[in-house]
Design an enzyme around this catalytic site. Structure first.
Site, PDB file in Angstrom:
ATOM      1  N   LYS A  23       0.774  -1.038  -0.091  1.00 51.36           N
ATOM      2  CA  LYS A  23      -0.022   0.020  -0.034  1.00 51.36           C
ATOM      3  C   LYS A  23       0.941   1.249   0.026  1.00 51.36           C
ATOM      4  O   LYS A  23       0.600   2.070  -0.774  1.00 51.36           O
ATOM      5  CB  LYS A  23      -0.912   0.011   1.395  1.00 51.36           C
ATOM      6  CG  LYS A  23      -1.450   1.341   1.309  1.00 51.36           C
ATOM      7  CD  LYS A  23      -2.238   1.329   2.821  1.00 51.36           C
ATOM      8  CE  LYS A  23      -1.489   1.688   4.116  1.00 51.36           C
ATOM      9  NZ  LYS A  23      -1.311   2.932   4.345  1.00 51.36           N
ATOM     10  N   ASN A  24       1.864   1.320   0.893  1.00 49.59           N
ATOM     11  CA  ASN A  24       2.495   2.383   1.069  1.00 49.59           C
ATOM     12  C   ASN A  24       3.782   2.779  -0.101  1.00 49.59           C
ATOM     13  O   ASN A  24       4.284   3.562  -0.442  1.00 49.59           O
ATOM     14  CB  ASN A  24       3.292   2.435   2.285  1.00 49.59           C
ATOM     15  CG  ASN A  24       2.470   2.771   3.574  1.00 49.59           C
ATOM     16  OD1 ASN A  24       1.396   2.943   3.319  1.00 49.59           O
ATOM     17  ND2 ASN A  24       3.002   2.843   4.705  1.00 49.59           N
ATOM     18  N   ASP A 306       4.861   0.870  12.061  1.00 50.82           N
ATOM     19  CA  ASP A 306       3.734   0.014  11.631  1.00 50.82           C
ATOM     20  C   ASP A 306       3.454  -1.253  11.964  1.00 50.82           C
ATOM     21  O   ASP A 306       2.717  -1.974  11.881  1.00 50.82           O
ATOM     22  CB  ASP A 306       3.718   0.223  10.062  1.00 50.82           C
ATOM     23  CG  ASP A 306       3.450   1.492   9.641  1.00 50.82           C
ATOM     24  OD1 ASP A 306       3.033   2.511  10.295  1.00 50.82           O
ATOM     25  OD2 ASP A 306       3.300   1.754   8.313  1.00 50.82           O
ATOM     26  N   ARG A 399      -8.709   0.087   5.639  1.00 52.89           N
ATOM     27  CA  ARG A 399      -7.805   1.048   4.738  1.00 52.89           C
ATOM     28  C   ARG A 399      -6.509   0.612   4.106  1.00 52.89           C
ATOM     29  O   ARG A 399      -5.770   0.973   3.240  1.00 52.89           O
ATOM     30  CB  ARG A 399      -7.496   2.387   5.810  1.00 52.89           C
ATOM     31  CG  ARG A 399      -8.801   3.121   5.775  1.00 52.89           C
ATOM     32  CD  ARG A 399      -8.400   4.647   6.319  1.00 52.89           C
ATOM     33  NE  ARG A 399      -6.772   4.804   6.128  1.00 52.89           N
ATOM     34  CZ  ARG A 399      -6.132   5.310   6.701  1.00 52.89           C
ATOM     35  NH1 ARG A 399      -6.348   5.517   8.117  1.00 52.89           N
ATOM     36  NH2 ARG A 399      -4.787   5.618   6.450  1.00 52.89           N
TER      37      ARG A 399
HETATM   38  C1  UD1 Z   1       4.741   7.038   6.428  1.00 49.29           C
HETATM   39  C2  UD1 Z   1       3.562   5.642   6.211  1.00 49.29           C
HETATM   40  C3  UD1 Z   1       3.357   5.187   7.687  1.00 49.29           C
HETATM   41  C4  UD1 Z   1       4.482   5.316   8.598  1.00 49.29           C
HETATM   42  C5  UD1 Z   1       5.396   6.338   8.548  1.00 49.29           C
HETATM   43  C6  UD1 Z   1       6.612   6.200   9.422  1.00 49.29           C
HETATM   44  C7  UD1 Z   1       2.825   5.834   3.924  1.00 49.29           C
HETATM   45  C8  UD1 Z   1       1.557   6.363   3.032  1.00 49.29           C
HETATM   46  N1  UD1 Z   1       2.509   5.925   5.274  1.00 49.29           N
HETATM   47  O1  UD1 Z   1       3.945   7.935   6.914  1.00 49.29           O
HETATM   48  O2  UD1 Z   1       2.516   4.171   7.296  1.00 49.29           O
HETATM   49  O3  UD1 Z   1       3.880   4.853   9.874  1.00 49.29           O
HETATM   50  O4  UD1 Z   1       5.584   6.767   7.338  1.00 49.29           O
HETATM   51  O5  UD1 Z   1       7.175   4.805   8.878  1.00 49.29           O
HETATM   52  O6  UD1 Z   1       3.808   5.694   3.659  1.00 49.29           O
HETATM   53  N2  UD1 Z   1       6.286  15.039  10.504  1.00 49.29           N
HETATM   54  C9  UD1 Z   1       6.301  16.016  10.707  1.00 49.29           C
HETATM   55  N3  UD1 Z   1       6.233  17.114  10.075  1.00 49.29           N
HETATM   56  C10 UD1 Z   1       6.201  16.816   8.652  1.00 49.29           C
HETATM   57  C11 UD1 Z   1       5.984  15.185   8.096  1.00 49.29           C
HETATM   58  C12 UD1 Z   1       6.192  14.319   9.156  1.00 49.29           C
HETATM   59  O7  UD1 Z   1       6.404  16.757  11.846  1.00 49.29           O
HETATM   60  O8  UD1 Z   1       6.001  17.711   7.712  1.00 49.29           O
HETATM   61  C13 UD1 Z   1       6.615  13.902  11.776  1.00 49.29           C
HETATM   62  C14 UD1 Z   1       5.130  13.317  11.896  1.00 49.29           C
HETATM   63  O9  UD1 Z   1       4.269  13.575  12.606  1.00 49.29           O
HETATM   64  C15 UD1 Z   1       5.599  11.745  12.380  1.00 49.29           C
HETATM   65  C16 UD1 Z   1       7.031  11.519  11.617  1.00 49.29           C
HETATM   66  O10 UD1 Z   1       7.469  13.145  11.225  1.00 49.29           O
HETATM   67  O11 UD1 Z   1       5.834  11.957  13.912  1.00 49.29           O
HETATM   68  C17 UD1 Z   1       7.182  10.702  10.798  1.00 49.29           C
HETATM   69  O12 UD1 Z   1       6.392  11.099   9.724  1.00 49.29           O
HETATM   70  P1  UD1 Z   1       6.663  10.493   8.259  1.00 49.29           P
HETATM   71  O13 UD1 Z   1       7.654   9.502   8.231  1.00 49.29           O
HETATM   72  O14 UD1 Z   1       6.509  11.630   7.487  1.00 49.29           O
HETATM   73  O15 UD1 Z   1       5.443   9.435   8.073  1.00 49.29           O
HETATM   74  P2  UD1 Z   1       4.303   9.586   6.743  1.00 49.29           P
HETATM   75  O16 UD1 Z   1       4.957   9.831   5.568  1.00 49.29           O
HETATM   76  O17 UD1 Z   1       3.362  10.457   7.292  1.00 49.29           O
END
Ligand code: UD1
Length: 427
Positions: A23-24, A306, A399
């Protein structure tokens, strides 16, 4: 509303299934098709709700999408809108991944704040900061964010944290920027490597994905292509734990074992053996006690956040006390409360859970928290628990998992989908 009923737990799962496409990996790749007006074919796309939302976004932008089984045909030639509708943005956080492609192709994007799992605040400030560094300008008003750039400019971008989504979004925008973009402290997840492979098939010039430095030489034009997404390492990990927690024997096909190294290391430490043969993993049965673990979630190749909830379910039955620290998300322990209803002994202190193993879990009526891996953890606990378990509010499980109930049934679980009033669903 739908639920899942496990009619009788404590039954060792036995059998083999095929793991779905990731999915990701699929989500950013679907967003990437917007970068170039053309006809794309993607294979091994899992049939699940997040993918359906991604399809809806593509259609709302003016694209044409047809899904046949696990293959999807996407025509982005007629895309003319740069705005993601608010109701779709709220349904799924990954909609933010259209920011890079829309800025890259049209120089414009308009979105609202994204939604998704409720696992703590999930801001998009790093995404915006990255595009600002590439000379885009943003304006916020009435809950909407509008971005503009006559031409994204390649730059050196040092991420504050190896954020998966930020790394992907910048790669997407940079693929059509002017000049070279270098992302430092980039996330290293396998899904990012798959995105690089897809973008390079589109004619992009990217290397370094899988390391903490990714170099993207922007291209004026790209082309359409065909691609098969990588297997879902989190689905594979979830099914290995389903085998472990029920003391069964589960064989999984279509797995890339290297993507599961941190998960496999913890399964081994817990006292289970996994046989690796090419792209097949087999969790072998054992009658030994389950060892307690110390788990700290980290960016890849560290232990994946995850898989944290599913391991908490397994640790609930370990002999001894486990410590689970969540270092990626602020509020990802909601499953602990529901596991406690099933007899687990868990104390949550901030971002750490102290899990004191018990001999037995008991079937109960539990509610899936609005976070998809938390729901999966409850399914695992239910499979191991004595008697009947009903899990309500399973939309979030759906989802992220393709036909979870069907696959568990194929492994011999006594499990069914029910409607909210307790009747079996036939669809
Ligand atoms: C992706 C995965 C999710 C997984 C996560 C971490 C997808 C669709 N989802 O989510 O399943 O749990 O990686 O492995 O691939 N953050 C900020 N500011 C930002 C962006 C992120 O503060 O602009 C923080 C988030 O709140 C979180 C951390 O960074 O605490 C990690 O987030 P991130 O690695 O960006 O996760 P996702 O891409 O949302």
């Amino acid at each position: 509303m739908e639920g899942i009923r496990i009619l009788k737990g404590e039954k060792p799962l036995q059998g083999e299934i095929k793991i779905s496409g990731s999915k990701n990996a699929a989500l950013p790749i679907m967003a990437a098709t917007v970068l170039h007006p053309g006809e794309f074919i993607l294979h091994d796309i899992p049939v699940l709700k997040d993918i359906a939302v991604m399809r809806e976004v593509l259609i709302s932008l003016g694209g044409r999408v047809e899904q046949r089984g696990n293959s999807i045909f996407i025509d982005t030639r007629q895309i003319d809108s740069i705005e993601i509708p608010d109701q779709l943005m709220r349904k799924m956080r990954a909609s933010i991944l259209f920011m890079g492609p829309l800025l890259g192709r049209f120089g414009k994007v308009r979105i609202s704040q994204p939604g998704g799992c409720s696992i703590g605040p999930r801001p998009i400030d790093w995404h915006i900061k990255g595009f600002k560094q590439m000379d885009a300008v943003f304006q916020e008003s009435h809950g909407f964010i509008a971005g503009k750039s006559s031409q994204l400019q390649g730059k050196e971008i040092h991420l504050d944290f190896p954020s998966v989504g930020t790394t992907e979004n910048i790669m997407l925008g940079a693929a059509r920027a002017q000049g070279v973009t270098v992302i430092r402290n980039a996330a290293r997840e396998p899904e990012i490597v798959d995105l690089q492979n897809f973008l390079n098939s589109m004619g992009a010039d990217i290397f370094g994905a899988g390391t903490d430095m990714i170099k993207i030489s922007g291209q004026k034009t790209l082309k359409a292509c065909e691609h098969t997404v990588i297997p879902d390492r989190i689905e594979a990990g979830t099914f290995l734990l389903a085998g472990a927690i029920t003391r069964g024997e589960v064989k999984l096909h279509n797995v890339i074992p290297e993507h599961l190294e941190a998960t496999l290391a913890k399964i081994d430490e817990a006292g289970f053996k996994v046989r690796v043969e090419g792209e097949t993993l087999t969790l072998l049965p054992t009658d030994e006690k389950i060892n307690p673990l110390e788990i700290k979630t980290q960016p890849y190749p560290g232990f994946p956040t995850d898989m944290q909830p599913q391991f908490m379910a397994l640790m609930a039955l370990a002999e001894g006390t486990s410590l689970i620290s969540e270092n990626i998300f602020e509020n990802r322990m909601k499953h602990a409360e529901e596991l406690k209803r099933m007899g687990a002994r868990i104390r949550v202190e901030g971002r750490t859970a102290i899990v004191q193993g018990v001999d037995r879990l008991f079937g109960a009526f539990v509610e899936s928290p609005p976070a998809l891996r938390a729901g999966a953890a409850l399914v695992l606990a239910g499979l191991a628990a004595e008697g009947e378990t009903v899990i309500t509010d399973i939309e979030h499980i759906q989802r992220g998992y393709e036909d979870l109930v069907g696959k568990m049934k194929a492994l011999g679980a006594e499990i069914e989908l029910i409607s909210v009033n307790g009747e079996e669903k036939n669809d």
